[in-house]
Structures are given as C-alpha cells and as structure tokens.
Design a protein around this motif. Structure first.
Motif, PDB file in Angstrom:
ATOM      1  N   LYS A  72       3.044  -5.700   7.698  1.00  0.00           N
ATOM      2  CA  LYS A  72       2.794  -4.922   6.474  1.00  0.00           C
ATOM      3  C   LYS A  72       3.920  -5.110   5.453  1.00  0.00           C
ATOM      4  CE  LYS A  72      -1.025  -3.169   8.012  1.00  0.00           C
ATOM      5  NZ  LYS A  72      -1.195  -4.110   9.131  1.00  0.00           N
ATOM      6  N   GLU A 214      -4.987  -7.668   2.111  1.00  0.00           N
ATOM      7  CA  GLU A 214      -3.733  -7.365   2.805  1.00  0.00           C
ATOM      8  C   GLU A 214      -2.687  -6.839   1.824  1.00  0.00           C
ATOM      9  OE1 GLU A 214      -3.524 -10.478   6.524  1.00  0.00           O
ATOM     10  OE2 GLU A 214      -3.149 -11.279   4.527  1.00  0.00           O
ATOM     11  N   GLU A 217      -3.325  -3.273   0.981  1.00  0.00           N
ATOM     12  CA  GLU A 217      -2.903  -2.392   2.078  1.00  0.00           C
ATOM     13  C   GLU A 217      -1.390  -2.236   2.097  1.00  0.00           C
ATOM     14  OE1 GLU A 217      -3.503  -1.906   6.932  1.00  0.00           O
ATOM     15  OE2 GLU A 217      -4.190  -3.731   5.921  1.00  0.00           O
ATOM     16  N   GLU A 220      -0.343   0.074  -0.635  1.00  0.00           N
ATOM     17  CA  GLU A 220      -0.684   1.456  -0.307  1.00  0.00           C
ATOM     18  C   GLU A 220       0.356   2.060   0.634  1.00  0.00           C
ATOM     19  OE1 GLU A 220      -3.128   3.561  -1.354  1.00  0.00           O
ATOM     20  OE2 GLU A 220      -3.553   2.016  -2.864  1.00  0.00           O
TER      21      GLU A 220
END
Length: 433
Positions: A72, A214, A217, A220
């Motif tokens: 991430k 991706e 995300e 976020e």
C-alpha cells in the motif's frame, strides 16, 4: 486490472537482484560468525538456540507487516518496495559495523535483534519486488537469480572469514570473553556491501507504477487516522491468511521441518567440529565457514541451471529431490573427520540450498494475487521464522536431555527432519486458486 509486464533482459534481472548480495553477506555472517562470537563471549552450547531467537521473532513480526505496508505504498521518486529495503540496509550496515566490538554477551545479543530487524525489512520487500517486475514466464529466472546472489553473498562472507582467520588468526591465542580481531574485518566488509549493493539495485531498477485502482486505494489509506494506518497492516495479514491458497498451507508443512533443520545445522556446525576434529573454537569456526563457502559455490553454479529443470520436470519434483540431497549430506557430515573430505557432502547441500532459495518463491508467486504479493511473501516468510522460533525454544532442552549434549546427534536429527520435509514436498501442486 492486471498490469502487462514487459519482458526484461538478463542484465536487467541481474541488476535488480544485486542488492540481495549485501543482504545475504549479512545473513552469511549470521550463519557462521554470530554463534562463535556468542561462544567467545561465554555462552554454553545449549544456550545457542535461545540466543538466536531474535531471527524468528523479528521475522515473524517485521516481515508480514512490512510486506502489507509495501503493498500500500507508492512514491513517484522511490517506488513501492525500494524505500523499505533501503532503510533496512542502512540499519543492517550500522549493526554489522558495531557487532565485532561487542564487549559482553548481552550487548551482542541485543545487536543481533536490531540487525535482524534491518535484514527482515530489506529481504521481504525484495522478494515481492522481483514478483512485481517480472512476467510469469520469467519468474523462475528472477528467483533463481536471487538464489545465485544468496550463494554469492554467503560465499563472500564465509570466504572472508576463512581468509582472515588464516592470515591473522591461525597463531593467535584465544582469550576468554574477547572476540578475536581477525573477525572484525569480515563485519566491516559486510557493512559496506550491505548498503552499496542495495543502492545499486535502487538506482538501476525502476518500479512499475500501480494501477489506477491500486493508486486510489493507496491515497485513501493516506487519509486515514494514524491509529487506523497502524492497525490496517495487521488486519490485512489476518484477512490474507483466511483467504490463503491451500498450496501455501502445504508449503508451511514442508517449511516446518526444513527450517527447523537448517537452524540446527547453522548453530551446531562449530560445536560439531570441536567434537569430531578436536578443533579450538577459532579453528572450528573457520572449518564451518569453509563448509558454507563450499555449498554456496555450488549454489552459485547450479542456481540458474535449475531453471530449465524446473520448467521441464516441475518445481515440486526438483524441490523434493533437493531436500533428499540435503538430508543425505547431513547424515554424512558427522562421520567424516578429515577437514577436506567433509566438504564433499556440501555439494549436495549446495544443490538443496539453491532450490530452497528459489523454487518455493517461484511457486508461491504463481498462485497468489498480484496486488497482495507483498503480504503473501511476508506470510511465506512467517512460515520460515515460526519453525526457527520453535527450534530456539525447544531444541536447547532436546539437545541437552534427549541428544546427550552431542553435536553429532544434533546433525543427524536435522537430517531426519530434511527427509520428512522431502516427503511433504511431494504434496505440492502449482494449481492456481
């Protein structure tokens, strides 16, 4: 949306894996030099397993968390995985520089904990890094190239130990509680290599940008409160384990016996040669380094040769045979008292080590989701460190009470565990789930 990955040249794959050389040099020192240092500083042989608990504990905690975090992460300048293995390399370099100056046992044990945190930060994202960059038909080459650098790094580490012990330590008298100065040089070289080789790969290899989904995300997650950012990796690990392919549960069974046995080998090679050859601690440490030097030369030679064999016969068969070869090597070593002849079983061990360092990662990369590769590589490494953790807390008592404080019995015990691992490896099937 699945990213279409370009096919890379041999030298592009080579450059992206150079950083593994420094990481594995450090790992080579841990295999061969750390336990003799503990003995120099007054540790008893049955204490060696528990003193090595830093590796499995830090691996169990650090690797899956770093894997989930790197999944991430994205920086236009530094990429996804590279920030983590660069920070890990810096931390490891500092520890390697300080390690041989340890004044007392507790100081050396503490440094091992910090060193393992650095090495785990560097190693786990590196496995995912290779999977990120390569199309499926080049995964075997990519991970066997890593296996080659595993051999090269550990080879250089152990070669330096043998060389410096021969040049500066052969005539030096051992002093209780003092680490001999000839060991310093190997650690200083490691501190340099750990950082320089990582920098080579960082600057030579660009990472593939995440997809729009991706990236959305990732952005976020950046907006989340700090407490949720902290807990999210743990929640992702739990969720990934719930959805884990059955293949990974099976490989966990293989790893339970394989890595328990490997930890025994690395901890008790020096005590073994003190018993079977009547060596001093320095002489036994040098002989252990020669063993490691030999099997890692073999690993370098055969690592890439395993690529066509796995493509033709399948990873499962080659992997299982390699574990059988390693078991045979460990059954032979305790009964050979000649310092040169005892190197012969290391040919089999080197073939096994080459397979262990490449084939399982190739197989796992094919069966896990692309956008979860970091966390699943972290979970795979949990399967390495859990057996190591079990070994560190159980084998001291096994060694003392069941194996009669005898390093010969310890090595035979490890051989039996490798044979069990080989049987379990025949259950591995690379079906996508």
């Amino acid at each position: 949306m699945k990213i279409k990955k370009p096919r890379l040249s041999f030298w592009q794959i080579f450059n992206m894996n150079v950083g593994f050389l420094g990481i594995q040099y450090s790992f080579g020192l841990q295999q061969t030099a750390i336990n003799p240092i503990f003995l120099y500083l007054g540790a008893s042989e049955d204490m060696l397993p528990i003193l090595n608990i830093a590796g499995p504990v830090t691996g169990l905690i650090v690797q899956p968390i770093i894997g989930a975090m790197s999944d991430k992460t994205w920086s236009n300048r530094w990429g996804r995985r590279k920030p983590y293995f660069l920070i890990g390399a810096i931390l490891g370099s500092l520890c390697l520089f300080a390690f041989p100056t340890s004044p007392v046992l507790w100081f050396a044990v503490g440094l091992l904990w910090i060193l393992d945190v650095g090495n785990n930060m560097a190693m786990e994202p590196y496995r995912a890094f290779v999977g990120d960059k390569l199309p499926e038909n080049q995964l075997s080459l990519g991970f066997q190239m890593q296996s080659l650098f595993v051999g090269a790094g550990i080879l250089l580490a152990n070669g330096s130990i043998v060389l410096f012990q021969h040049l500066f330590g052969a005539e030096a008298a051992e002093t209780s509680g003092v680490i001999p100065q000839w060991l310093y040089y190997s650690f200083f070289i490691g501190a340099f290599l750990s950082l320089v080789t990582i920098l080579w790969s960082v600057f030579k290899t660009p990472e593939i940008a995440p997809t729009e989904e991706e990236l959305l995300e990732i952005n976020e997650i950046k907006k989340l409160p700090i407490t949720q950012k902290f807990t999210k990796p743990f929640l992702e690990i739990v969720e990934a384990i719930k959805k884990m392919p059955s293949f990974m549960w099976k490989i966990g069974g293989v790893y339970l016996f394989q890595w328990y046995a490997l930890f025994i080998y690395w901890q008790f090679t020096t005590p073994l040669f003190k018993k079977t050859m009547g060596f001093s601690t320095s002489e036994a440490a040098s002989q252990a380094a020669k063993m490691s030097l030999t099997y890692n030369i073999v690993t370098m030679v055969v690592a890439l040769a395993l690529v066509p064999l796995t493509l033709r016969f399948g990873g499962k068969k080659i992997y299982a045979l390699s574990l059988v070869a390693t078991a045979i090597a460990l059954f032979c070593i305790p009964f050979i008292t000649d310092p040169l002849l005892v190197l012969i079983p290391m040919v089999l061990f080197g073939i096994g080590w080459a397979a262990m360092m490449g084939i399982p990662y190739t197989m796992v990369s094919k069966v896990v989701p692309q956008n979860k590769r970091g966390v699943y590589m972290g979970i795979l490494n949990m399967m390495i460190v859990i057996p190591m953790f079990i070994q560190t807390i159980t084998f001291g008592s096994i060694y003392k009470y069941l194996l009669a404080d005898n390093a010969i019995n310890a090595m035979l015990f490890a051989g039996v565990f490798f044979a069990i691992a080989a049987i379990l490896a025949m259950r591995l099937n690379e079906n996508k789930e």
